[in-house]
Scaffold this motif. Structure first.
Motif, mmCIF file in Angstrom:
data_model
loop_
_atom_site.group_PDB
_atom_site.id
_atom_site.type_symbol
_atom_site.label_atom_id
_atom_site.label_comp_id
_atom_site.label_asym_id
_atom_site.label_seq_id
_atom_site.Cartn_x
_atom_site.Cartn_y
_atom_site.Cartn_z
ATOM 1 N N LEU A 41 88.512 7.698 -39.226
ATOM 2 C CA LEU A 41 89.483 7.117 -40.141
ATOM 3 C C LEU A 41 89.007 5.757 -40.630
ATOM 4 N N TRP A 42 89.291 5.469 -41.875
ATOM 5 C CA TRP A 42 88.942 4.194 -42.522
ATOM 6 C C TRP A 42 90.214 3.458 -42.892
ATOM 7 N N ALA A 43 90.157 2.138 -42.856
ATOM 8 C CA ALA A 43 91.259 1.325 -43.382
ATOM 9 C C ALA A 43 91.208 1.386 -44.903
ATOM 10 N N ILE A 44 92.367 1.446 -45.532
ATOM 11 C CA ILE A 44 92.487 1.436 -46.988
ATOM 12 C C ILE A 44 93.002 0.058 -47.394
ATOM 13 N N THR A 45 92.293 -0.591 -48.313
ATOM 14 C CA THR A 45 92.677 -1.936 -48.748
ATOM 15 C C THR A 45 92.921 -1.973 -50.249
ATOM 16 N N LEU A 46 93.748 -2.915 -50.658
ATOM 17 C CA LEU A 46 93.937 -3.172 -52.084
ATOM 18 C C LEU A 46 92.782 -4.046 -52.561
ATOM 19 N N ARG A 47 92.102 -3.631 -53.592
ATOM 20 C CA ARG A 47 90.947 -4.394 -54.075
ATOM 21 C C ARG A 47 91.266 -5.833 -54.458
ATOM 22 N N PRO A 48 92.342 -6.071 -55.209
ATOM 23 C CA PRO A 48 92.578 -7.454 -55.647
ATOM 24 C C PRO A 48 92.834 -8.436 -54.497
ATOM 25 N N THR A 49 93.463 -7.954 -53.400
ATOM 26 C CA THR A 49 93.868 -8.873 -52.340
ATOM 27 C C THR A 49 93.168 -8.643 -51.007
ATOM 28 N N GLY A 50 92.606 -7.446 -50.813
ATOM 29 C CA GLY A 50 92.013 -7.111 -49.524
ATOM 30 C C GLY A 50 93.052 -6.719 -48.483
ATOM 31 N N GLU A 51 94.330 -6.653 -48.876
ATOM 32 C CA GLU A 51 95.398 -6.298 -47.947
ATOM 33 C C GLU A 51 95.215 -4.862 -47.453
ATOM 34 N N VAL A 52 95.308 -4.658 -46.138
ATOM 35 C CA VAL A 52 95.243 -3.317 -45.551
ATOM 36 C C VAL A 52 96.593 -2.649 -45.787
ATOM 37 N N VAL A 53 96.562 -1.451 -46.400
ATOM 38 C CA VAL A 53 97.808 -0.755 -46.731
ATOM 39 C C VAL A 53 97.911 0.623 -46.088
ATOM 40 N N GLY A 54 96.880 1.043 -45.357
ATOM 41 C CA GLY A 54 96.941 2.347 -44.716
ATOM 42 C C GLY A 54 95.581 2.755 -44.190
ATOM 43 N N ASP A 55 95.475 4.048 -43.875
ATOM 44 C CA ASP A 55 94.205 4.604 -43.424
ATOM 45 C C ASP A 55 94.093 6.041 -43.893
ATOM 46 N N CYS A 56 92.872 6.531 -43.947
ATOM 47 C CA CYS A 56 92.648 7.940 -44.269
ATOM 48 C C CYS A 56 91.261 8.336 -43.782
ATOM 49 N N GLY A 57 91.023 9.615 -43.718
ATOM 50 C CA GLY A 57 89.725 10.118 -43.305
ATOM 51 C C GLY A 57 89.872 11.473 -42.655
ATOM 52 N N ALA A 58 88.755 11.997 -42.219
ATOM 53 C CA ALA A 58 88.724 13.308 -41.572
ATOM 54 C C ALA A 58 88.457 13.136 -40.087
ATOM 55 N N VAL A 59 89.317 13.734 -39.273
ATOM 56 C CA VAL A 59 89.112 13.767 -37.827
ATOM 57 C C VAL A 59 89.500 15.155 -37.327
#
Length: 69
Positions: A41-59
């Motif tokens: 799983l990877w952290a998902i961030t908003l590009r403009p702010t770098g804020e972490v907003v979730g995660d996604c990936g294959a496990v």
């Protein structure tokens, strides 16, 4: 990740929101998955702010007795 994984709304489909220590374990587990399996799983961030907003990936998940991605 602690803000997302510790949020009741974000974690409503999980057993419970995670503490900081549980979040640290979650991160370590995903790092180990990448080393072992090449995915996780990877952290998902908003590009403009770098804020972490979730995660996604294959496990791998156990589905009807078989590991599925």
């Amino acid at each position: 990740m602690a803000a997302v994984l510790g949020d009741e709304g974000s974690m409503r489909f999980y057993p419970h929101p995670l503490s900081r220590d549980e979040t640290r374990t979650w991160i370590e587990r995903n790092r180990a998955r990448f080393e072992r399996d090449g995915l996780g799983l990877w952290a998902i961030t908003l590009r403009p702010t770098g804020e972490v907003v979730g995660d996604c990936g294959a496990v791998p998940q156990l589905v009807d007795g078989a590991d599925e991605l």
